[in-house]
Design a protein around this motif. Structure first.
Motif, PDB file in Angstrom:
ATOM      1  N   GLY A   1      45.223  35.980  43.902  1.00 40.02           N
ATOM      2  CA  GLY A   1      46.533  36.403  44.123  1.00 40.02           C
ATOM      3  C   GLY A   1      47.730  36.090  43.062  1.00 40.02           C
ATOM      4  N   LYS A   2      47.425  35.054  42.208  1.00 37.75           N
ATOM      5  CA  LYS A   2      48.073  34.410  41.405  1.00 37.75           C
ATOM      6  C   LYS A   2      47.808  35.253  39.966  1.00 37.75           C
ATOM      7  CE  LYS A   2      49.468  31.223  44.113  1.00 37.75           C
ATOM      8  NZ  LYS A   2      50.924  31.236  44.669  1.00 37.75           N
ATOM      9  N   VAL A   3      49.153  35.066  39.402  1.00 38.06           N
ATOM     10  CA  VAL A   3      49.083  35.662  37.847  1.00 38.06           C
ATOM     11  C   VAL A   3      49.196  34.398  36.934  1.00 38.06           C
ATOM     12  CG1 VAL A   3      50.125  37.187  36.269  1.00 38.06           C
ATOM     13  CG2 VAL A   3      49.900  37.801  38.708  1.00 38.06           C
ATOM     14  N   VAL A   4      48.252  34.426  35.752  1.00 40.41           N
ATOM     15  CA  VAL A   4      48.598  33.398  34.859  1.00 40.41           C
ATOM     16  C   VAL A   4      48.566  33.963  33.567  1.00 40.41           C
ATOM     17  CG1 VAL A   4      47.193  31.697  33.702  1.00 40.41           C
ATOM     18  CG2 VAL A   4      46.888  32.121  36.135  1.00 40.41           C
TER      19      VAL A   4
ATOM     20  N   LYS B   1      37.663  33.157  37.086  1.00 36.84           N
ATOM     21  CA  LYS B   1      36.639  32.531  37.906  1.00 36.84           C
ATOM     22  C   LYS B   1      37.197  31.985  39.219  1.00 36.84           C
ATOM     23  CE  LYS B   1      32.870  31.365  34.601  1.00 36.84           C
ATOM     24  NZ  LYS B   1      32.466  30.317  33.792  1.00 36.84           N
ATOM     25  N   GLU B   2      38.316  31.646  38.933  1.00 40.86           N
ATOM     26  CA  GLU B   2      39.275  30.917  39.968  1.00 40.86           C
ATOM     27  C   GLU B   2      40.159  32.052  40.595  1.00 40.86           C
ATOM     28  OE1 GLU B   2      39.254  28.257  41.794  1.00 40.86           O
ATOM     29  OE2 GLU B   2      38.305  26.692  40.286  1.00 40.86           O
ATOM     30  N   GLY B   3      39.887  33.427  40.470  1.00 37.48           N
ATOM     31  CA  GLY B   3      40.537  34.497  41.250  1.00 37.48           C
ATOM     32  C   GLY B   3      41.745  35.123  40.801  1.00 37.48           C
ATOM     33  N   ALA B   4      42.266  34.444  39.726  1.00 39.62           N
ATOM     34  CA  ALA B   4      43.391  34.881  39.000  1.00 39.62           C
ATOM     35  C   ALA B   4      43.558  36.089  38.458  1.00 39.62           C
ATOM     36  CB  ALA B   4      44.111  33.801  38.019  1.00 39.62           C
ATOM     37  N   ALA B   5      44.682  36.737  38.070  1.00 38.08           N
ATOM     38  CA  ALA B   5      44.734  37.804  37.137  1.00 38.08           C
ATOM     39  C   ALA B   5      45.408  37.229  35.789  1.00 38.08           C
ATOM     40  CB  ALA B   5      45.808  38.872  37.532  1.00 38.08           C
ATOM     41  N   VAL B   6      44.872  37.425  34.675  1.00 36.49           N
ATOM     42  CA  VAL B   6      45.095  36.869  33.537  1.00 36.49           C
ATOM     43  C   VAL B   6      45.546  37.662  32.523  1.00 36.49           C
ATOM     44  CG1 VAL B   6      44.574  34.884  31.894  1.00 36.49           C
ATOM     45  CG2 VAL B   6      43.471  34.901  34.146  1.00 36.49           C
ATOM     46  N   GLY B   7      46.957  37.257  31.948  1.00 41.03           N
ATOM     47  CA  GLY B   7      47.518  37.733  30.763  1.00 41.03           C
ATOM     48  C   GLY B   7      47.221  36.904  29.608  1.00 41.03           C
TER      49      GLY B   7
ATOM     50  N   CYS C   1      44.959  41.101  30.789  1.00 38.40           N
ATOM     51  CA  CYS C   1      45.745  42.051  29.986  1.00 38.40           C
ATOM     52  C   CYS C   1      45.951  41.186  28.675  1.00 38.40           C
ATOM     53  CB  CYS C   1      47.130  41.969  30.901  1.00 38.40           C
ATOM     54  SG  CYS C   1      48.519  42.827  29.946  1.00 38.40           S
ATOM     55  N   GLY C   2      45.673  41.774  27.721  1.00 39.53           N
ATOM     56  CA  GLY C   2      45.637  41.358  26.443  1.00 39.53           C
ATOM     57  C   GLY C   2      46.760  41.997  25.696  1.00 39.53           C
ATOM     58  N   ILE C   3      47.647  40.796  25.093  1.00 38.52           N
ATOM     59  CA  ILE C   3      48.757  41.705  24.181  1.00 38.52           C
ATOM     60  C   ILE C   3      48.781  41.038  22.881  1.00 38.52           C
ATOM     61  CG2 ILE C   3      51.073  41.459  24.210  1.00 38.52           C
ATOM     62  CD1 ILE C   3      49.702  40.779  27.283  1.00 38.52           C
ATOM     63  N   VAL C   4      48.747  41.609  21.765  1.00 39.28           N
ATOM     64  CA  VAL C   4      49.109  41.214  20.327  1.00 39.28           C
ATOM     65  C   VAL C   4      50.436  40.655  20.218  1.00 39.28           C
ATOM     66  CG1 VAL C   4      48.992  41.889  17.798  1.00 39.28           C
ATOM     67  CG2 VAL C   4      47.346  42.747  19.596  1.00 39.28           C
ATOM     68  N   ALA C   5      50.648  39.379  19.850  1.00 46.54           N
ATOM     69  CA  ALA C   5      51.998  38.884  19.663  1.00 46.54           C
ATOM     70  C   ALA C   5      51.713  37.568  18.480  1.00 46.54           C
ATOM     71  CB  ALA C   5      52.116  37.925  20.962  1.00 46.54           C
TER      72      ALA C   5
ATOM     73  N   PHE D   1      51.389  42.826  35.892  1.00 44.20           N
ATOM     74  CA  PHE D   1      50.985  42.137  37.046  1.00 44.20           C
ATOM     75  C   PHE D   1      52.247  42.306  38.262  1.00 44.20           C
ATOM     76  CE2 PHE D   1      47.750  40.854  34.071  1.00 44.20           C
ATOM     77  CZ  PHE D   1      46.750  41.383  34.788  1.00 44.20           C
ATOM     78  N   GLY D   2      53.377  42.232  37.791  1.00 48.13           N
ATOM     79  CA  GLY D   2      54.336  42.233  38.679  1.00 48.13           C
ATOM     80  C   GLY D   2      55.072  40.766  39.103  1.00 48.13           C
ATOM     81  N   ARG D   3      54.329  39.626  38.500  1.00 52.11           N
ATOM     82  CA  ARG D   3      54.854  38.413  38.663  1.00 52.11           C
ATOM     83  C   ARG D   3      54.015  37.489  37.571  1.00 52.11           C
ATOM     84  NH1 ARG D   3      53.873  36.576  44.355  1.00 52.11           N
ATOM     85  NH2 ARG D   3      53.759  34.473  43.489  1.00 52.11           N
ATOM     86  N   ILE D   4      54.490  36.082  37.441  1.00 58.07           N
ATOM     87  CA  ILE D   4      54.063  35.101  36.643  1.00 58.07           C
ATOM     88  C   ILE D   4      54.001  33.777  37.415  1.00 58.07           C
ATOM     89  CG2 ILE D   4      53.807  33.942  34.498  1.00 58.07           C
ATOM     90  CD1 ILE D   4      54.857  36.318  33.148  1.00 58.07           C
TER      91      ILE D   4
END
Length: 247
Positions: free
Chosen positions: A6-9, A28-34, A57-61, A80-83
């Motif tokens: 449920g966390k976003v990283v 692996k720990e269940g996070a959504a990751v950008g 979610c991959g972003i070119v920066a 993802f609506g949060r970080i």
């Protein structure tokens, strides 16, 4: 264990090396990751490797650009609506020594290693503040603690500044429930260090009491701990991951 369900990283510089290891560990720990990378090809390759399209979610920066950090944070928030967690991992080095360094090279290194670290943290902290808190982990280096090897005054100074920035932000963000810590790796086994000459690797191992390079799993363990509730009373600290090479 899924401590980050449920966390976003957000991981900057997440397509290879330490950064890719961190992305995989939080997934692996269940996070959504950008995560960010410097090229479309690198992002595409990393997304295939991670194999979790709904959670990544991959972003070119180009983090040398002043607007890149805030834009990156916004892109992850939009997806993802949060970080909840930020790992400021992206960094660049320099081989120019104290006699050769130019203003342009100095600015390039500090723009990515220091300026982007601050502005990613600043903008992510606004989301964290609204959600009741979060964790920011800045990646420094053993070079920021002992001055680095010959040829790296720009790199060493930028990484030392990251440690100071970590303490400053830890004080200022604490009232909002945001913890800010730092990890300082030494030589870690990655695709980059695997290509270093054997003589250099042997010399570095001889300078390390544990006698070897670290692994990305060992970096992951430190970051997962600092980002988790297990470290809820830890802020403003720098955790060295260096096999005893600098004490």
């Amino acid at each position: 264990m899924e401590r980050f369900r449920g966390k976003v990283v957000l991981v900057t510089g997440g397509t290879r090396g330490i950064g890719a290891g961190l992305v995989g560990a939080f997934l692996k720990e269940g996070a959504a990751v950008g995560f960010s990378g410097t090229s479309e090809a690198g992002i595409a390759e990393a997304l295939v490797k991670f194999g979790a399209p709904e959670a990544t979610c991959g972003i070119v920066a180009d983090l040398a650009h002043p607007d890149a950090g805030p834009d990156l944070v916004q892109a992850v928030f939009d997806r993802f609506g949060r970080i909840d967690v930020v790992i400021n991992n992206a960094g660049v080095g320099s081989i120019l020594n104290e006699w050769e360094i130019t203003p342009a090279e100095w600015d390039r290194v500090h723009a990515v290693n220091l300026r982007a670290t601050f502005f990613v943290a600043q903008h992510a902290a606004r989301s964290m503040r609204d959600n009741g808190g979060g964790s920011i982990i800045n990646v420094s280096s053993i070079a920021g603690q002992h001055g680095g090897v010959a040829g790296s005054p720009a790199y060493a100074s930028s990484k030392a500044a990251v440690i100071g920035l970590t303490k400053s932000l830890a004080r200022r963000f604490a009232p909002h429930g945001i913890r800010v810590n730092c990890i300082a790796p030494a030589d870690i086994e990655t695709d980059m260090t695997a290509g270093w000459p054997a003589a250099l690797r042997d010399r570095l191992n001889a300078m390390t009491p544990l006698g070897r390079f670290g692994t990305t799993d060992e970096v992951n363990g430190a970051a997962l701990f600092l980002a988790s509730s297990e470290a809820s009373f830890i802020t403003g600290q720098t955790l060295a991951i260096n096999g005893g090479a600098y004490m």
